[in-house]
Design an enzyme around this catalytic site. Structure first.
Site, PDB file in Angstrom:
ATOM      1  CG  ASP A 164      -1.806   1.116   1.380  1.00  0.00           C
ATOM      2  OD1 ASP A 164      -1.626   2.118   0.674  1.00  0.00           O
ATOM      3  OD2 ASP A 164      -2.746   1.019   2.204  1.00  0.00           O
ATOM      4  CE  LYS A 224      -6.099   7.049 -12.415  1.00  0.00           C
ATOM      5  NZ  LYS A 224      -6.387   6.105 -13.502  1.00  0.00           N
TER       6      LYS A 224
HETATM    7  C1  LIG Z   1      -5.909   2.179 -13.022  1.00  0.00           C
HETATM    8  S1  LIG Z   1      -5.057   0.937 -12.157  1.00  0.00           S
HETATM    9  C2  LIG Z   1      -3.400   1.189 -12.687  1.00  0.00           C
HETATM   10  C3  LIG Z   1      -3.166   0.714 -14.090  1.00  0.00           C
HETATM   11  C4  LIG Z   1      -1.693   0.664 -14.459  1.00  0.00           C
HETATM   12  N1  LIG Z   1      -1.112   1.980 -14.584  1.00  0.00           N
HETATM   13  C5  LIG Z   1      -1.478  -0.062 -15.763  1.00  0.00           C
HETATM   14  O1  LIG Z   1      -1.153   0.580 -16.761  1.00  0.00           O
HETATM   15  O2  LIG Z   1      -1.630  -1.291 -15.778  1.00  0.00           O
HETATM   16  C6  LIG Z   1      -5.046   1.586 -10.513  1.00  0.00           C
HETATM   17  C7  LIG Z   1      -4.294   0.727  -9.523  1.00  0.00           C
HETATM   18  O3  LIG Z   1      -4.142   1.482  -8.317  1.00  0.00           O
HETATM   19  C8  LIG Z   1      -3.950   0.529  -7.283  1.00  0.00           C
HETATM   20  N2  LIG Z   1      -4.040   1.170  -5.962  1.00  0.00           N
HETATM   21  C9  LIG Z   1      -5.070   1.882  -5.451  1.00  0.00           C
HETATM   22  N3  LIG Z   1      -4.776   2.311  -4.202  1.00  0.00           N
HETATM   23  C10 LIG Z   1      -3.516   1.871  -3.920  1.00  0.00           C
HETATM   24  C11 LIG Z   1      -2.660   1.975  -2.792  1.00  0.00           C
HETATM   25  N4  LIG Z   1      -3.040   2.629  -1.685  1.00  0.00           N
HETATM   26  N5  LIG Z   1      -1.433   1.406  -2.831  1.00  0.00           N
HETATM   27  C12 LIG Z   1      -1.044   0.717  -3.946  1.00  0.00           C
HETATM   28  N6  LIG Z   1      -1.827   0.575  -5.051  1.00  0.00           N
HETATM   29  C13 LIG Z   1      -3.039   1.134  -5.045  1.00  0.00           C
HETATM   30  C14 LIG Z   1      -5.058  -0.476  -7.581  1.00  0.00           C
HETATM   31  O4  LIG Z   1      -4.807  -1.700  -6.950  1.00  0.00           O
HETATM   32  C15 LIG Z   1      -5.014  -0.550  -9.117  1.00  0.00           C
HETATM   33  O5  LIG Z   1      -4.274  -1.658  -9.549  1.00  0.00           O
END
Ligand SMILES: C[S@@+](CC[C@H](N)C(=O)[O-])C[C@H]1O[C@@H](n2cnc3c(N)ncnc32)[C@H](O)[C@@H]1O
Length: 288
Positions: free
Chosen positions: A98, A163
């Site tokens: 995380d 983002k």
């Molecule tokens: C839109 S996806 C990313 C896609 C990636 N850039 C790709 O091209 O494959 C968003 C990701 O953010 C991750 N995410 C959300 N909150 C998070 C956190 N606190 N720590 C780590 N990852 C996190 C989710 O698990 C998810 O896989």
């Protein structure tokens, strides 16, 4: 019948399948690169919130290209992090964690063995609730967590891409980012759906305030003001306190019945460490 905008958007979904990208979002980073030339001279990169790995694939290609053009320079190093497990990618060090946790930041830092990254990217998105204010707030917190890790691992002059949800309160985030980067731009790549509130901040020229000490317990993430976490130097911001109007004689019969030894300098602003009993007596006197 003409093509609907939905059909046009799906072109990136289909292209991703055809070209072997793990996610259509890979095009967002490619399109940002077309505009901002993100990868020139980049050898070390961190991909935050990386699963399923589309952006990591883009990073791998770009950094390998750089190395092929300048073989005398160091081998590429890419560290990717996500809450979810990610299928292995050749040349990418993967951490399941995380990004808001200090332990994850420590793990990323450890992989760089004292060296710094040239670029940190974050395509993180929390599960949206549909409540726009709440979603924007949570997204901003994720961006700040990413920025906080960035302050530990990015070299001066480096780049941070993340983002964001460009809502009505976004200028606060821009101001916070401007403290750390000489250039902050908001970009909406053509592969990002028009209907989506998402955009990407491209922060270039990392240049933290002089003597800034990265800390996971800093005001960007964690509002703790006890003695152990007291902010020092440029990490600490003190804003002027202005008593508006004449407060002489205001409620002059107030007493602090349970605190014989407490003599506040300003009775309206007790020290942070003032005991709970102060709060009780202040509350009793309707000071807050
Ligand atoms: C839109 S996806 C990313 C896609 C990636 N850039 C790709 O091209 O494959 C968003 C990701 O953010 C991750 N995410 C959300 N909150 C998070 C956190 N606190 N720590 C780590 N990852 C996190 C989710 O698990 C998810 O896989």
């Amino acid at each position: 019948m003409g093509k609907s905008s939905k059909d046009k958007r799906d072109v990136y979904y289909r292209l991703a399948k055809e070209q072997g990208w793990r996610a259509r979002s890979a095009f967002k980073l490619l399109h940002l690169d077309e505009e901002f030339n993100l990868f020139e001279g980049v050898h070390r990169a961190v991909d935050l919130c990386a699963a399923p790995g589309g952006w990591s694939q883009v990073l791998t290609n770009k950094l390998r290209e750089n190395h092929a053009n300048h073989p005398q320079e160091e081998e590429p190093k890419i560290v990717a992090v996500d809450l979810q497990a990610m299928a292995p990618l050749d040349g990418v060090i993967e951490i399941q964690g995380d990004i808001t946790k200090e332990s994850t930041a420590d793990e990323i830092i450890a992989h760089f063995e004292g060296k710094l990254a040239d670029i940190v990217v974050c395509d993180g998105a929390p599960d949206v609730t549909g409540l726009h204010d709440l979603d924007e707030y949570i997204q901003a917190q994720l961006t700040l967590a990413a920025l906080n890790i960035t302050t530990h691992v990015l070299r001066p002059g480096g780049t941070f891409v993340a983002k964001i949800f460009r809502g009505k309160d976004i200028t606060l985030l821009y101001s916070q980012l401007k403290v750390f980067f000489s250039s902050v731009t908001c970009g909406k790549p053509r592969s990002s759906r028009n209907s989506s509130i998402e955009s990407f901040i491209v922060c270039q020229g990392y240049n933290p305030p002089q003597d800034y000490t990265p800390s996971m317990t800093n005001p960007l993430l964690d509002l703790k003001y006890d003695a152990q976490n007291e902010m020092m130097g440029p990490n600490r911001t003190i804003v002027p306190f202005l008593a508006c109007g004449d407060i002489n004689g205001y409620d002059s019969d107030r007493t602090y019945p349970l605190q014989t030894s407490y003599t506040p300098l300003d009775p309206l602003v007790p020290p942070i460490s003032a005991p709970y009993i102060t709060a009780v007596s202040m509350k009793r006197n309707n000071y807050f």
